[in-house]
Design an enzyme around this catalytic site. Structure first.
Site, PDB file in Angstrom:
ATOM      1  N   CYS A  84       0.525  -1.854  -0.529  1.00 45.99           N
ATOM      2  CA  CYS A  84      -0.473  -0.804  -0.370  1.00 45.99           C
ATOM      3  C   CYS A  84      -1.772  -1.252  -1.060  1.00 45.99           C
ATOM      4  O   CYS A  84      -2.309  -2.305  -0.732  1.00 45.99           O
ATOM      5  CB  CYS A  84       0.118   0.492  -0.932  1.00 45.99           C
ATOM      6  SG  CYS A  84      -0.881   1.971  -0.889  1.00 45.99           S
ATOM      7  N   ASP A  86       1.218   1.862  11.410  1.00 44.16           N
ATOM      8  CA  ASP A  86       0.429   2.165  10.211  1.00 44.16           C
ATOM      9  C   ASP A  86      -0.990   2.559  10.625  1.00 44.16           C
ATOM     10  O   ASP A  86      -1.807   1.703  10.965  1.00 44.16           O
ATOM     11  CB  ASP A  86       0.401   0.945   9.293  1.00 44.16           C
ATOM     12  CG  ASP A  86      -0.232   1.232   7.935  1.00 44.16           C
ATOM     13  OD1 ASP A  86      -0.950   2.241   7.812  1.00 44.16           O
ATOM     14  OD2 ASP A  86       0.000   0.439   7.004  1.00 44.16           O
ATOM     15  N   HIS A  90       3.173   2.724   7.297  1.00 42.11           N
ATOM     16  CA  HIS A  90       2.706   2.345   5.965  1.00 42.11           C
ATOM     17  C   HIS A  90       3.795   2.661   4.942  1.00 42.11           C
ATOM     18  O   HIS A  90       4.443   3.698   5.014  1.00 42.11           O
ATOM     19  CB  HIS A  90       1.425   3.106   5.630  1.00 42.11           C
ATOM     20  CG  HIS A  90       0.695   2.572   4.450  1.00 42.11           C
ATOM     21  ND1 HIS A  90      -0.095   1.442   4.510  1.00 42.11           N
ATOM     22  CD2 HIS A  90       0.641   3.006   3.163  1.00 42.11           C
ATOM     23  CE1 HIS A  90      -0.614   1.210   3.322  1.00 42.11           C
ATOM     24  NE2 HIS A  90      -0.180   2.134   2.483  1.00 42.11           N
TER      25      HIS A  90
END
Length: 248
Positions: A128, A184, A216
């Site tokens: 991330c 994502d 994600h």
């Protein structure tokens, strides 16, 4: 491979007149091990990041996860609610590329002081926010292997302002693997294409993995977006990357 029995502790890194906390996991058995820096998500060095750090150490590495929000929120760690995400994003937006690189370098320098750590090349892995930071960290001369998971914004911005991080692709010294989910929404496939094109353009040793149906955060088994199949394959790729690039 037999899993290592671990020793874990929180240590302090000296960086820029600041003490940065870091979670350290290392094999208990004597030996000479490669070092890996684990780079957090926006949620801090929380239970997931500590588990990843330990998981890497069990493979025969000395792994360290520095707290990259030390300037903004010392000791910060949180979960995955929408409110948690907003708070974490706020801290991430306050970071600067130069400070992040300095903190990661200080983690590497700390590893170099340990007698059981090899000094001739290090790895890093991040998720991330940390996936983006990992792409940046791959420019450090000590980094031989980088595993960047779903790092948003690599093609559009950098931390603290300036040219997007992707423009630093020519500075990458070692091998980088990047991991993305096709579902994502925060990383359009056009951006993944741009990253891949830049890596190819500058002849950087790399692989780009795209997982169909993965969203994600697919690697994190504490999140609703966890995708066991994608996570399992990605972990095998990470083991291959570190095993090859950091081999004696």
């Amino acid at each position: 491979m037999t899993e290592q029995v671990l020793v874990t502790e929180t240590v302090q890194l000296s960086q820029d007149h600041l003490q940065v906390a870091a979670y350290l996991a290392q094999p208990q058995a004597p030996g000479s091990y490669p070092g890996i820096v684990v780079i957090q998500e926006i949620f801090g060095v929380n239970v997931h990041i500590r588990e990843v750090t330990e998981r890497i150490a069990k493979l025969g590495y000395v792994a360290i996860a520095p707290a990259l929000f030390q300037r903004q929120a010392p000791g910060f760690e949180t979960g995955y609610t929408p409110q948690d995400i907003e708070v974490g994003r706020g801290y991430a937006m306050q970071t600067k590329a130069s400070e992040l690189l300095g903190d990661i370098q200080s983690a590497i320098d700390y590893l170099k002081t340990l007698p059981n750590v090899k000094k001739d090349g290090f790895g890093c892995i991040g998720f991330c926010f940390g996936g983006h930071v990992t792409y940046l960290a791959a420019t450090l001369p000590d980094i031989k292997a980088a595993a960047s998971f779903y790092g948003a914004g690599i093609t559009t911005r950098t931390f603290g302002g300036g040219n997007p991080t992707v423009t630093r692709t020519p500075e990458i010294k070692g091998t980088i693997y990047t991991f993305f989910g096709t579902e994502d929404a925060s990383i359009p496939q056009e951006q993944v294409d741009q990253i891949e094109n830049e890596l190819e353009k500058y002849n950087i040793s790399h692989r780009v993995f795209r997982y169909d149906g993965a969203d994600h955060g697919f690697f994190c088994d504490h999140r609703a977006s966890y995708n066991p199949q994608a996570a399992a394959d990605a972990w095998e790729q990470v083991k291959q990357l570190f095993g090859t690039a950091l081999a004696a």
